[in-house]
Design a protein around this motif. Sequence first.
Motif, mmCIF file in Angstrom:
data_model
loop_
_atom_site.group_PDB
_atom_site.id
_atom_site.type_symbol
_atom_site.label_atom_id
_atom_site.label_comp_id
_atom_site.label_asym_id
_atom_site.label_seq_id
_atom_site.Cartn_x
_atom_site.Cartn_y
_atom_site.Cartn_z
ATOM 1 N N ARG A 1 -19.534 -5.316 -13.987
ATOM 2 C CA ARG A 1 -19.478 -3.910 -13.636
ATOM 3 C C ARG A 1 -20.654 -3.514 -12.781
ATOM 4 N NH1 ARG A 1 -19.451 -1.867 -19.321
ATOM 5 N NH2 ARG A 1 -18.775 0.160 -18.647
ATOM 6 N N VAL A 2 -20.347 -2.666 -11.819
ATOM 7 C CA VAL A 2 -21.365 -2.187 -10.897
ATOM 8 C C VAL A 2 -21.352 -0.667 -10.950
ATOM 9 C CG1 VAL A 2 -21.848 -1.908 -8.444
ATOM 10 C CG2 VAL A 2 -21.332 -4.156 -9.344
ATOM 11 N N ALA A 3 -22.527 -0.070 -10.969
ATOM 12 C CA ALA A 3 -22.600 1.387 -11.016
ATOM 13 C C ALA A 3 -23.026 1.917 -9.657
ATOM 14 C CB ALA A 3 -23.601 1.822 -12.073
ATOM 15 N N VAL A 4 -22.370 2.969 -9.203
ATOM 16 C CA VAL A 4 -22.801 3.655 -7.981
ATOM 17 C C VAL A 4 -23.368 5.002 -8.430
ATOM 18 C CG1 VAL A 4 -22.034 4.744 -5.856
ATOM 19 C CG2 VAL A 4 -21.065 2.558 -6.552
ATOM 20 N N VAL A 5 -24.669 5.201 -8.249
ATOM 21 C CA VAL A 5 -25.285 6.468 -8.644
ATOM 22 C C VAL A 5 -25.612 7.222 -7.370
ATOM 23 C CG1 VAL A 5 -27.179 7.561 -9.884
ATOM 24 C CG2 VAL A 5 -26.271 5.392 -10.688
ATOM 25 N N VAL A 6 -24.936 8.340 -7.155
ATOM 26 C CA VAL A 6 -25.118 9.064 -5.901
ATOM 27 C C VAL A 6 -25.756 10.416 -6.189
ATOM 28 C CG1 VAL A 6 -22.837 10.140 -5.921
ATOM 29 C CG2 VAL A 6 -23.931 9.631 -3.747
ATOM 30 N N SER A 7 -26.533 10.926 -5.234
ATOM 31 C CA SER A 7 -27.316 12.123 -5.538
ATOM 32 C C SER A 7 -26.441 13.354 -5.727
ATOM 33 C CB SER A 7 -28.340 12.377 -4.436
ATOM 34 O OG SER A 7 -27.673 12.569 -3.203
ATOM 35 N N ASN B 1 -21.336 17.129 -1.109
ATOM 36 C CA ASN B 1 -21.469 17.042 0.331
ATOM 37 C C ASN B 1 -20.612 15.872 0.794
ATOM 38 O OD1 ASN B 1 -22.338 16.407 2.945
ATOM 39 N ND2 ASN B 1 -24.430 17.067 2.538
ATOM 40 N N PRO B 2 -19.655 16.122 1.708
ATOM 41 C CA PRO B 2 -18.707 15.062 2.080
ATOM 42 C C PRO B 2 -19.385 13.794 2.571
ATOM 43 C CG PRO B 2 -18.312 17.071 3.352
ATOM 44 C CD PRO B 2 -19.390 17.393 2.400
ATOM 45 N N TRP B 3 -20.575 13.932 3.176
ATOM 46 C CA TRP B 3 -21.259 12.748 3.665
ATOM 47 C C TRP B 3 -21.567 11.806 2.514
ATOM 48 C CZ3 TRP B 3 -25.617 9.809 3.375
ATOM 49 C CH2 TRP B 3 -25.919 9.012 4.485
ATOM 50 N N PHE B 4 -22.036 12.369 1.390
ATOM 51 C CA PHE B 4 -22.350 11.534 0.238
ATOM 52 C C PHE B 4 -21.098 11.031 -0.445
ATOM 53 C CE2 PHE B 4 -26.824 11.650 0.198
ATOM 54 C CZ PHE B 4 -27.195 12.861 0.734
ATOM 55 N N VAL B 5 -20.013 11.816 -0.348
ATOM 56 C CA VAL B 5 -18.759 11.323 -0.912
ATOM 57 C C VAL B 5 -18.327 10.065 -0.164
ATOM 58 C CG1 VAL B 5 -16.333 11.855 -1.302
ATOM 59 C CG2 VAL B 5 -18.039 13.612 -1.653
ATOM 60 N N VAL B 6 -18.468 10.093 1.164
ATOM 61 C CA VAL B 6 -18.118 8.908 1.959
ATOM 62 C C VAL B 6 -18.999 7.729 1.555
ATOM 63 C CG1 VAL B 6 -18.162 7.935 4.279
ATOM 64 C CG2 VAL B 6 -17.229 10.196 3.923
ATOM 65 N N LEU B 7 -20.306 7.996 1.382
ATOM 66 C CA LEU B 7 -21.237 6.939 0.987
ATOM 67 C C LEU B 7 -20.795 6.313 -0.331
ATOM 68 C CD1 LEU B 7 -24.121 5.798 1.832
ATOM 69 C CD2 LEU B 7 -25.025 7.345 0.119
ATOM 70 N N THR C 1 -18.102 2.145 -11.359
ATOM 71 C CA THR C 1 -18.088 3.534 -11.818
ATOM 72 C C THR C 1 -19.032 4.333 -10.945
ATOM 73 O OG1 THR C 1 -18.062 2.580 -14.015
ATOM 74 C CG2 THR C 1 -18.227 4.954 -13.871
ATOM 75 N N VAL C 2 -18.603 5.532 -10.579
ATOM 76 C CA VAL C 2 -19.446 6.395 -9.758
ATOM 77 C C VAL C 2 -20.081 7.460 -10.645
ATOM 78 C CG1 VAL C 2 -19.473 8.035 -7.864
ATOM 79 C CG2 VAL C 2 -17.999 6.032 -7.751
ATOM 80 N N PHE C 3 -21.401 7.610 -10.554
ATOM 81 C CA PHE C 3 -22.112 8.625 -11.321
ATOM 82 C C PHE C 3 -22.670 9.671 -10.360
ATOM 83 C CE2 PHE C 3 -22.177 6.564 -15.402
ATOM 84 C CZ PHE C 3 -22.095 5.215 -15.124
ATOM 85 N N ASP C 4 -22.450 10.934 -10.677
ATOM 86 C CA ASP C 4 -22.923 12.011 -9.813
ATOM 87 C C ASP C 4 -24.161 12.661 -10.422
ATOM 88 O OD1 ASP C 4 -21.358 15.161 -8.741
ATOM 89 O OD2 ASP C 4 -23.287 14.253 -8.277
ATOM 90 N N SER C 5 -25.287 12.586 -9.713
ATOM 91 C CA SER C 5 -26.519 13.149 -10.276
ATOM 92 C C SER C 5 -26.659 14.642 -10.041
ATOM 93 C CB SER C 5 -27.747 12.455 -9.669
ATOM 94 O OG SER C 5 -27.688 11.081 -9.841
ATOM 95 N N VAL D 1 -26.870 -1.786 -9.736
ATOM 96 C CA VAL D 1 -26.784 -0.359 -9.449
ATOM 97 C C VAL D 1 -26.908 -0.154 -7.948
ATOM 98 C CG1 VAL D 1 -27.793 1.908 -9.839
ATOM 99 C CG2 VAL D 1 -27.892 0.194 -11.629
ATOM 100 N N LEU D 2 -25.960 0.561 -7.356
ATOM 101 C CA LEU D 2 -26.047 0.948 -5.951
ATOM 102 C C LEU D 2 -26.497 2.405 -5.965
ATOM 103 C CD1 LEU D 2 -22.683 -0.637 -4.772
ATOM 104 C CD2 LEU D 2 -24.909 -1.698 -5.052
ATOM 105 N N PHE D 3 -27.708 2.642 -5.520
ATOM 106 C CA PHE D 3 -28.410 3.869 -5.884
ATOM 107 C C PHE D 3 -28.775 4.740 -4.694
ATOM 108 C CE2 PHE D 3 -30.642 6.694 -8.260
ATOM 109 C CZ PHE D 3 -32.032 6.638 -8.201
ATOM 110 N N ASN D 4 -28.422 6.003 -4.797
ATOM 111 C CA ASN D 4 -28.842 6.988 -3.802
ATOM 112 C C ASN D 4 -29.680 8.011 -4.552
ATOM 113 O OD1 ASN D 4 -27.462 9.884 -2.499
ATOM 114 N ND2 ASN D 4 -28.573 8.486 -1.188
#
Lengths: 327, 321, 225
Positions: B37-43, B47-53, B69-73, B95-98
Amino acid sequence: MSAKNISTVFARFRSLLALALMIGALSLLSEHFLTADNGWNILRQISVNLCLSIGMTLVILSGGIDLSVGAILALAGAMAAGLLKQGLALPGSSLLLQFTTSGAILAAVIVGAAMGWCNGVAITRFQLPPFVATLGMFSIARGLTMLWTGGFPITGLGDQFGFVGTGFVLGAPMPVWIMTALVAVFMVVTRRTRFGRHLYAVGGNERAARLTGLHVGRIKVAVYTLAGALSGVAGLIVTARLDSAQPNAGLGYELDSIAAVVIGGTSLSGGRGSVGGTVLGCLIIGVLNNGLFLLNVSPFWQQVIKGLVILLAVAIDKVNVRQRDSS
Amino acid sequence: MKIPKIPTLLFAAAAALLIVVAGCGKSAAPAATGAKRVAVVVSTLNNPWFVVLADTARDRAKELGYEVTVFDSQNDPAKESTHFDNLISSGYSAVLFNCTDAQGSVANVRRAKAAGIPVFCMDREITANDAATAQILSDNYSGCVALGQYFVEQVGETGSYVELLGIVADTNTWNRSKGFHSVVDRYPGLKMVAQQSAEFDRTKALEVLEAILQAHPDINAVFCGNDAMAMGAYQALLAAKKADQVKVFGFDGADDVVKSVAEGKIVATVMQFPKTMARTVAEYADRYIKGERNFPQRVPVAVELVDKQNVAKFGDYGRKP
Amino acid sequence: MTTSSRSNAPARGTFAWPWIGLTLAVVVLLCLFPPFRVVSRQPALSAAPTGGAAFDPVAFVARFWSEQLQPAAGRAAALAPILAELRRDPAAAVQQHARSADLGGTAYFFSRGSGRVTAVEKSQVVVAVDGAEGGTIAIRTGPIFGNAVRDGCGLLEVNRVPGLAEFNAVSAELNRLVEERVLPPLRHAAKVGGRITFAGCAAAPDGPGAGALLAFIPVQAEATP
């Protein structure tokens, strides 16, 4: 006395039932739920909300509401961090007050209490409705936080201060100890002291309480001051955990704490409820949040579900009030 | 005293609702495949730009065979901290982290590192060189240097302009502003008459620029720290009937602004390549999980000026194939 | 509530022991853990970042300029063959001779050459390159921006400095040195018909840009009228 006891007990029983159902369901659905790590996570994560919610319980018991707890949290945290990092320059001299960790902690609690005291005075001396007074304080506290921090986070606060949020004592995280201590203290205060009894009286029927000679104004000011001080403690925990005072900390936290208080069985009209119920309310919200994460529920659905839970809780409160009035 | 049945029923309903939703929301048979499992933590997902990311990172990781899994901070470091708590105790492999805060997020990354979970930062830098395994970054400063040069070309060496800043606490806000000023401040004829924050928000930009136009009706250009604000600024100019005299510049490469540049409305923007960053980060995580350890700490990803001449090459948050 | 006594008046006859105890405890705690110390406001000197740790772009670039960049400029690839190849097969020329520092970014040439000045414009000088059969390039003489020097010379990499902000500071400082050391004599001496020898970096054309002039930022230049 006994009717109030029974319906309060039942309110707590209902919350316990819901909590037990949720824990049962989650442990079946996710193997990561019932682990020690996750347990400490949940407890640590509810510690901030619980500090705020205890204060909110006292305020709601008195028949009021406090919308500024999140803003006071941010202000207290920012002041503590700022004083710790830069100290306070004494104007007109070349002296600097270098604040220590204990000084920063004191400062946060005092600032929170002071803001809460202003809320109390606005509500009692100037007769402003609590909603309006605390809404104004929300804006003022946010503005003061922005002014103090210049819009930037204050970071690098040192290990000693960080211990408050990240340290472990006897295997349990510090925030859990703080929260437990506060719960114990305030359970005693609400159930076994004269102040607690008077608080319930004021919330239950303010006119009657005033007529029996209770100093309603002083009780209310005390309650809002305590709520402010507790927001200060919450601000300390947040700032210490992140090692950073964020100017936008605590946004929306007031809603979470009101939700916890209501789910825990405290009536929004005042005079009924308990700190114990609030603890349960916080646990329910915490377990719900945690469970939704572990089950990979999409972040958008999570927001919908939380909203539904809050609506349910308020609807139940209304049902309870109606039944209490009719029985 | 009769026992109220309704509240209990309502709560049982709530618990049941939770179970049902969980059943729907859960991805199919994770135990069967045993996939990592890989987690994507986005800020933020506001904002559509971050949704694309986030979506690109998620899709690429899925392609490579992971459960994501995508986590929204929600731009809140406290929520981000909670996400890290949860994913550390749930057995994620990467973790793929923004990040939300260049300094504040460092503690979270170190915790993950201590737990043996590699963190790959995308788009936003953290101010530590030994915490993340790799950082794939957009060079906002250089992008705005290029934008600043184009600004001087288009607006001339004399004139007055307004700057709309993003969120004050965001390091990227200042990177962009500094890059822009490092060029434009060299031309003393170009005067900045107002500089206000519109918090990267379109509506706020509209309001702020409307107010500024009252005090400074004769400006030549507006520089906006991101494309959402550029669109808001353009709307304000339309309403004030000044859209033809005032040149608008943005940053990000959002779809609507690229179209606007093609139509000659907004003068230029800078394309950040969220898809490139997201894909690279997912691929790095894959290589790490397969055993590779030698990653450069920082990998800058180029940003490109988008103007009327080359706009045809861009679209959909990247270069058109 | 049936009691009629005022809530806050202590019951007569009892001493307020709890309050005294609490006050004493607070005082003791305050002595053990003092909230603040009074210091004089000189700390500005002692609190200054202690040497070594902070990155100094000016010193870094000054050293880099004399120790690495100038020697490398002397050894840079000859310009004329590159120009010829660019005319023949632009994509291959860029691939072979230019380098880029970031993913998908602009590629830069680092090259030395000489030629005759054919035009002097406001911020650049146009030069007909020797041995390139009519190939012309431009040398910038106006304000220098961008990362051509830093990324074109191929000697600097982002991971050699603490962060992106420092990397950009290096670029700004390199540009400043160019403006300070290389450009003034160049501007003074370059005249139409004069000769010029130089080494510098230029951004490679992006795609088949017919007629696009390579604009070089010089790190070494000598002009004779």
